[in-house]
Enzyme design. Structure first.
Site, mmCIF file in Angstrom:
data_model
loop_
_atom_site.group_PDB
_atom_site.id
_atom_site.type_symbol
_atom_site.label_atom_id
_atom_site.label_comp_id
_atom_site.label_asym_id
_atom_site.label_seq_id
_atom_site.Cartn_x
_atom_site.Cartn_y
_atom_site.Cartn_z
ATOM 1 N N SER A 131 0.839 -1.197 0.000
ATOM 2 C CA SER A 131 0.000 0.000 0.000
ATOM 3 C C SER A 131 0.878 1.253 0.000
ATOM 4 C CB SER A 131 -0.941 -0.038 1.207
ATOM 5 O OG SER A 131 -1.791 1.084 1.225
ATOM 6 N N TYR A 158 -4.992 9.023 -5.721
ATOM 7 C CA TYR A 158 -4.019 7.973 -5.409
ATOM 8 C C TYR A 158 -4.282 7.392 -4.021
ATOM 9 C CZ TYR A 158 0.368 5.716 -4.167
ATOM 10 O OH TYR A 158 1.302 4.809 -3.736
ATOM 11 N N LYS A 165 -5.380 3.473 -2.733
ATOM 12 C CA LYS A 165 -4.615 2.673 -1.781
ATOM 13 C C LYS A 165 -5.410 2.413 -0.501
ATOM 14 C CE LYS A 165 -0.701 1.809 -3.876
ATOM 15 N NZ LYS A 165 -0.259 0.412 -4.126
#
Length: 254
Positions: free
Chosen positions: A126, A140, A144
């Site tokens: 991650s 983004y 994650k």
């Protein structure tokens, strides 16, 4: 001799992890969008195979070519720095396709062999952006954070079939090309900075450039934590990797 399959091995964390396991007498299947044999030491225990985690046909071909594996490391990912208002939904979906759905698809493809054997380890890589909110990383970070939630819930399911799951959370790593690739993708994907955000974005990017003395993460840090996640069943599911990620995790818990 056990076999580990690692996605996203052309550079950075994946490349270092492949090297780390090779040096410790594991069989390594290193996958890349465009396979390159020259980035890793020659070894009879190494196979470099093509994989596009967003392409179902590519995943099916990988499963057929890889054969039985003991460990899957979902490391492949793409970065993106952007102002959300100036980010197209196509770019947003593309980020999730690799970082979230790609990891899910590869995991689902290999799970049948793990569940049948009632053995195996899955490690999802991650990002420390999920430990602390930051501007220009909303898409983004969301991709994650979704991977985190998926991993934590999946771990509960797979306990029943003897499969372990780990979540490795690296920090910021200037030694890898990941950050530069994220900025390049911002340009290539036609991401715009709307005029009202121009000063804010400029100021933030300058601050990022100035963070030269802050704690950071080395690729080796990530490889070492993945090694421990694979080989030490008693470790907690969440494993920060790198001095900055460790500190952020400590702050998050406090």
């Amino acid at each position: 001799m056990k076999t580990i399959l690692i996605t996203g091995c052309s550079t950075g964390f994946g490349l270092e992890t492949a090297r780390y396991f090779l040096e410790r007498d594991w069989k390594v299947i290193a996958t890349m969008r465009t396979p390159r044999e020259d980035v890793l030491p020659r070894s009879e225990h190494l196979r470099v195979l093509p994989l596009d985690v967003t392409d179902p046909a590519s995943i099916r071909k990988l499963v057929e070519g890889a054969g039985p594996i003991d460990v899957l490391v979902n490391n492949a990912g793409i970065g993106l720095m952007s102002i959300f208002e100036g980010t197209s939904m196509e770019t947003i979906r593309g980020t999730f396709e690799t970082n979230t759905f790609g990891a899910m698809a590869v995991t689902q493809a290999f799970l049948p062999q793990f569940s049948r054997r009632k053995a195996g380890v899955i490690v999802n890589v991650s990002s420390s952006t999920t430990q602390k909110p930051l501007p220009m990383l909303s898409v983004y970070t969301a991709s994650k954070a979704a991977l985190n939630a998926f991993t934590e819930s999946l771990a509960l399911e797979l306990q029943s079939v003897g499969v372990r799951v780990s979540l490795v959370i690296p920090g910021r790593s200037p030694e890898t090309p990941f950050g530069q690739n994220a900025r390049t993708r911002m340009q290539d994907q036609g991401v715009t900075v709307p005029e009202p955000y121009a000063d804010f974005a400029r100021s933030f990017l300058e601050r990022m450039k100035g963070q030269t003395s802050d704690p950071v993460t080395r690729s080796l840090d990530v490889a070492e934590v993945i090694w421990r996640a694979v080989n030490e069943p008693s470790l907690p599911l969440r494993q920060p990797a790198g001095a900055d990620a460790v500190e952020l995790e400590r702050t998050r818990l406090n």
